[in-house]
Design a protein around this motif. Structure first.
Motif: not given
Length: 198
Positions: A150-160
């Motif tokens: 869940d944390n990784l999914r959230s991070e991937i949706m953020k701007p780089c």
């Protein structure tokens, strides 16, 4: 009439070039041999197209970019790594953003396979679903707990620039969405002991 024709013809040519570009022909160039606003616009279109051409490569080349990378890593991790690449030949005529698949493969290797206590397998597949190109990178590595996923999914949706983890994956997702639309992008699934897929 000659004056009107002199104005309309360059606009029609520019319109034809932009139509070719929208259909994926990044070799198309607009004429810039006049001294008016159309020439300025044509020059901007040409600059944009050159940038796109640099950014976009053929899927076949990406498959070879990935195959070479995995061959090198297989030598390095010969006791723990196997791989398969299965890209449907009908995809070779399409375009793909460069460095789309390699970050996913690297993630599978360094976060999934390296920590597995047996030989791991990475499988790269590509197929056409209707008018959508679908790529998948799968591994049988250690997988992730739900909280980590869940944390990784959230991070991937953020701007780089705003992500603290998974920068490479966030970069891939961001570039796909910027170039093809927000309806496209990357999804990740994983389970402990079951590996991961993206």
């Amino acid at each position: 009439m000659m004056i009107v024709a002199g104005i309309i013809k360059p606009i029609q040519e520019l319109s034809q070039v932009t139509r070719q570009i929208s259909q994926g022909d990044f070799s198309a160039r607009a004429r810039t041999d006049t001294n008016d606003e159309v020439a300025v616009l044509a020059d901007s279109v040409n600059s944009m197209t050159e940038s796109l051409e640099e950014l976009v490569g053929k899927i076949k080349e990406e498959e070879l970019h990935i195959r070479s990378y995995l061959e090198i890593q297989q030598v390095r991790y010969r006791d723990i790594l196997e791989y398969r690449i299965d890209i449907a030949p009908e995809l070779y005529r399409y375009k793909i953003l460069k460095l789309t698949l390699q970050p996913l493969v690297e993630n599978s290797l360094y976060h999934g396979i390296k920590y597995k206590r047996a030989k791991g397998v990475i499988v790269v597949t590509g197929k056409l679903l209707g008018d959508t190109v679908l790529f998948q990178v799968q591994d049988n590595g250690v997988g992730m707990e739900k909280e980590e996923l869940d944390n990784l999914r959230s991070e991937i949706m953020k701007p780089c620039q705003d992500t603290g983890k998974g920068f490479g994956l966030a970069n891939v997702n961001e570039r796909i969405r910027m170039n093809f639309g927000v309806e496209y992008g990357m999804e990740i699934d994983s389970a402990p002991g079951q590996g991961s897929s993206a």
